[in-house]
Design a protein around this motif. Structure first.
Motif, PDB file in Angstrom:
ATOM      1  N   TYR A 109      34.324  42.711  48.641  1.00  0.00           N
ATOM      2  CA  TYR A 109      35.593  42.481  47.942  1.00  0.00           C
ATOM      3  C   TYR A 109      36.708  43.262  48.609  1.00  0.00           C
ATOM      4  O   TYR A 109      36.504  44.345  49.139  1.00  0.00           O
ATOM      5  CB  TYR A 109      35.501  42.933  46.488  1.00  0.00           C
ATOM      6  CG  TYR A 109      34.525  42.167  45.635  1.00  0.00           C
ATOM      7  CD1 TYR A 109      33.267  42.695  45.366  1.00  0.00           C
ATOM      8  CD2 TYR A 109      34.859  40.931  45.099  1.00  0.00           C
ATOM      9  CE1 TYR A 109      32.360  41.997  44.588  1.00  0.00           C
ATOM     10  CE2 TYR A 109      33.955  40.236  44.314  1.00  0.00           C
ATOM     11  CZ  TYR A 109      32.709  40.777  44.070  1.00  0.00           C
ATOM     12  OH  TYR A 109      31.824  40.075  43.288  1.00  0.00           O
ATOM     13  N   ALA A 110      37.890  42.710  48.528  1.00  0.00           N
ATOM     14  CA  ALA A 110      39.064  43.456  48.937  1.00  0.00           C
ATOM     15  C   ALA A 110      39.268  44.599  47.951  1.00  0.00           C
ATOM     16  O   ALA A 110      38.952  44.483  46.761  1.00  0.00           O
ATOM     17  CB  ALA A 110      40.291  42.553  48.945  1.00  0.00           C
ATOM     18  N   ASP A 111      39.793  45.711  48.443  1.00  0.00           N
ATOM     19  CA  ASP A 111      40.017  46.873  47.581  1.00  0.00           C
ATOM     20  C   ASP A 111      40.898  46.518  46.387  1.00  0.00           C
ATOM     21  O   ASP A 111      40.700  47.043  45.282  1.00  0.00           O
ATOM     22  CB  ASP A 111      40.662  48.001  48.378  1.00  0.00           C
ATOM     23  CG  ASP A 111      39.716  48.622  49.374  1.00  0.00           C
ATOM     24  OD1 ASP A 111      40.194  49.317  50.293  1.00  0.00           O
ATOM     25  OD2 ASP A 111      38.488  48.418  49.248  1.00  0.00           O
ATOM     26  N   SER A 112      41.828  45.619  46.599  1.00  0.00           N
ATOM     27  CA  SER A 112      42.800  45.292  45.563  1.00  0.00           C
ATOM     28  C   SER A 112      42.195  44.527  44.382  1.00  0.00           C
ATOM     29  O   SER A 112      42.803  44.472  43.310  1.00  0.00           O
ATOM     30  CB  SER A 112      43.942  44.466  46.162  1.00  0.00           C
ATOM     31  OG  SER A 112      43.441  43.277  46.766  1.00  0.00           O
ATOM     32  N   PHE A 148      37.403  41.190  40.104  1.00  0.00           N
ATOM     33  CA  PHE A 148      36.965  39.855  40.508  1.00  0.00           C
ATOM     34  C   PHE A 148      35.465  39.873  40.794  1.00  0.00           C
ATOM     35  O   PHE A 148      34.924  40.868  41.266  1.00  0.00           O
ATOM     36  CB  PHE A 148      37.691  39.401  41.777  1.00  0.00           C
ATOM     37  CG  PHE A 148      39.152  39.099  41.603  1.00  0.00           C
ATOM     38  CD1 PHE A 148      39.852  39.434  40.461  1.00  0.00           C
ATOM     39  CD2 PHE A 148      39.844  38.461  42.626  1.00  0.00           C
ATOM     40  CE1 PHE A 148      41.198  39.153  40.316  1.00  0.00           C
ATOM     41  CE2 PHE A 148      41.196  38.161  42.504  1.00  0.00           C
ATOM     42  CZ  PHE A 148      41.863  38.518  41.341  1.00  0.00           C
ATOM     43  N   THR A 149      34.834  38.728  40.529  1.00  0.00           N
ATOM     44  CA  THR A 149      33.415  38.572  40.819  1.00  0.00           C
ATOM     45  C   THR A 149      33.183  37.222  41.493  1.00  0.00           C
ATOM     46  O   THR A 149      33.573  36.188  40.949  1.00  0.00           O
ATOM     47  CB  THR A 149      32.581  38.646  39.538  1.00  0.00           C
ATOM     48  OG1 THR A 149      32.812  39.899  38.883  1.00  0.00           O
ATOM     49  CG2 THR A 149      31.088  38.539  39.872  1.00  0.00           C
ATOM     50  N   ILE A 150      32.551  37.279  42.644  1.00  0.00           N
ATOM     51  CA  ILE A 150      32.221  36.046  43.363  1.00  0.00           C
ATOM     52  C   ILE A 150      30.770  35.684  43.101  1.00  0.00           C
ATOM     53  O   ILE A 150      29.915  36.567  42.979  1.00  0.00           O
ATOM     54  CB  ILE A 150      32.479  36.207  44.880  1.00  0.00           C
ATOM     55  CG1 ILE A 150      32.357  34.869  45.607  1.00  0.00           C
ATOM     56  CG2 ILE A 150      31.544  37.241  45.491  1.00  0.00           C
ATOM     57  CD1 ILE A 150      32.826  34.935  47.065  1.00  0.00           C
ATOM     58  N   GLY A 172      55.381  34.601  51.115  1.00  0.00           N
ATOM     59  CA  GLY A 172      55.906  35.617  52.019  1.00  0.00           C
ATOM     60  C   GLY A 172      54.902  36.657  52.451  1.00  0.00           C
ATOM     61  O   GLY A 172      55.269  37.653  53.078  1.00  0.00           O
ATOM     62  N   LYS A 173      53.642  36.438  52.123  1.00  0.00           N
ATOM     63  CA  LYS A 173      52.604  37.405  52.469  1.00  0.00           C
ATOM     64  C   LYS A 173      51.606  36.789  53.442  1.00  0.00           C
ATOM     65  O   LYS A 173      51.505  35.571  53.564  1.00  0.00           O
ATOM     66  CB  LYS A 173      51.868  37.873  51.213  1.00  0.00           C
ATOM     67  CG  LYS A 173      52.747  38.577  50.203  1.00  0.00           C
ATOM     68  CD  LYS A 173      51.924  39.019  49.001  1.00  0.00           C
ATOM     69  CE  LYS A 173      52.774  39.729  47.973  1.00  0.00           C
ATOM     70  NZ  LYS A 173      51.972  40.155  46.784  1.00  0.00           N
ATOM     71  N   GLU A 174      50.878  37.652  54.106  1.00  0.00           N
ATOM     72  CA  GLU A 174      49.829  37.184  54.993  1.00  0.00           C
ATOM     73  C   GLU A 174      48.602  36.751  54.180  1.00  0.00           C
ATOM     74  O   GLU A 174      48.361  37.255  53.087  1.00  0.00           O
ATOM     75  CB  GLU A 174      49.438  38.294  55.979  1.00  0.00           C
ATOM     76  CG  GLU A 174      50.531  38.646  56.967  1.00  0.00           C
ATOM     77  CD  GLU A 174      50.055  39.641  58.017  1.00  0.00           C
ATOM     78  OE1 GLU A 174      50.847  39.957  58.925  1.00  0.00           O
ATOM     79  OE2 GLU A 174      48.900  40.099  57.927  1.00  0.00           O
ATOM     80  N   ARG A 175      47.860  35.834  54.757  1.00  0.00           N
ATOM     81  CA  ARG A 175      46.628  35.411  54.111  1.00  0.00           C
ATOM     82  C   ARG A 175      45.623  36.561  54.148  1.00  0.00           C
ATOM     83  O   ARG A 175      45.500  37.247  55.171  1.00  0.00           O
ATOM     84  CB  ARG A 175      46.065  34.188  54.830  1.00  0.00           C
ATOM     85  CG  ARG A 175      44.885  33.533  54.149  1.00  0.00           C
ATOM     86  CD  ARG A 175      44.554  32.230  54.833  1.00  0.00           C
ATOM     87  NE  ARG A 175      45.601  31.232  54.664  1.00  0.00           N
ATOM     88  CZ  ARG A 175      45.547  30.018  55.177  1.00  0.00           C
ATOM     89  NH1 ARG A 175      44.508  29.656  55.924  1.00  0.00           N
ATOM     90  NH2 ARG A 175      46.522  29.161  54.978  1.00  0.00           N
ATOM     91  N   GLU A 176      44.918  36.775  53.054  1.00  0.00           N
ATOM     92  CA  GLU A 176      43.954  37.869  52.998  1.00  0.00           C
ATOM     93  C   GLU A 176      42.641  37.399  52.383  1.00  0.00           C
ATOM     94  O   GLU A 176      42.621  36.499  51.527  1.00  0.00           O
ATOM     95  CB  GLU A 176      44.509  39.043  52.180  1.00  0.00           C
ATOM     96  CG  GLU A 176      44.757  38.744  50.714  1.00  0.00           C
ATOM     97  CD  GLU A 176      45.108  39.988  49.908  1.00  0.00           C
ATOM     98  OE1 GLU A 176      44.782  41.111  50.329  1.00  0.00           O
ATOM     99  OE2 GLU A 176      45.704  39.815  48.814  1.00  0.00           O
TER     100      GLU A 176
END
Length: 111
Positions: free
Chosen positions: A59-62, A67-69, A42-46
């Motif tokens: 990174y996204a603020d959330s 997280f580490t890429i 039910g959410k948009e892709r981010e």
């Protein structure tokens, strides 16, 4: 043609960790942008995290700080280390190389 295969998804309790991996095959030498997207129900892709061929990471603020890429050009892999997972991180996570998308791997954060 580029093919991407994600792995590492699964069920984890809040506060836990998972490591997603993306294995690429094909010609990726000219690809500048790589990243992980997610889409919850039910959410948009981010966009969760991204890395460019020059090494710029975003990174996204959330997920900042949790997280580490990372990427290994020699192995043609890209990973996403996810720590301190929260229920709101539940989503299908997609690996992206340029305009190519993997099929996604489900991450469920629940007690």
């Amino acid at each position: 043609q580029v093919q991407l295969v994600e792995s590492g998804g699964g069920l984890v309790q809040p506060g836990g960790s998972l490591r997603l991996s993306c294995a690429a095959s094909g010609s990726i030498s000219s690809i500048v942008f790589m990243g992980w997207y997610r889409q919850g129900q039910g959410k948009e892709r981010e966009l969760v995290a991204s890395v460019t061929s020059s090494g710029y990471i975003n990174y996204a603020d959330s997920v900042q700080g949790r997280f580490t890429i990372s990427r290994d050009n020699a192995k043609m892999t890209m990973d996403l280390q996810m720590n301190n997972l929260k229920p709101e991180d539940t989503a299908v996570y997609y690996c992206v190389y340029g305009g190519y998308w993997g099929k996604g791997t489900l991450v469920t954060v629940s007690s």
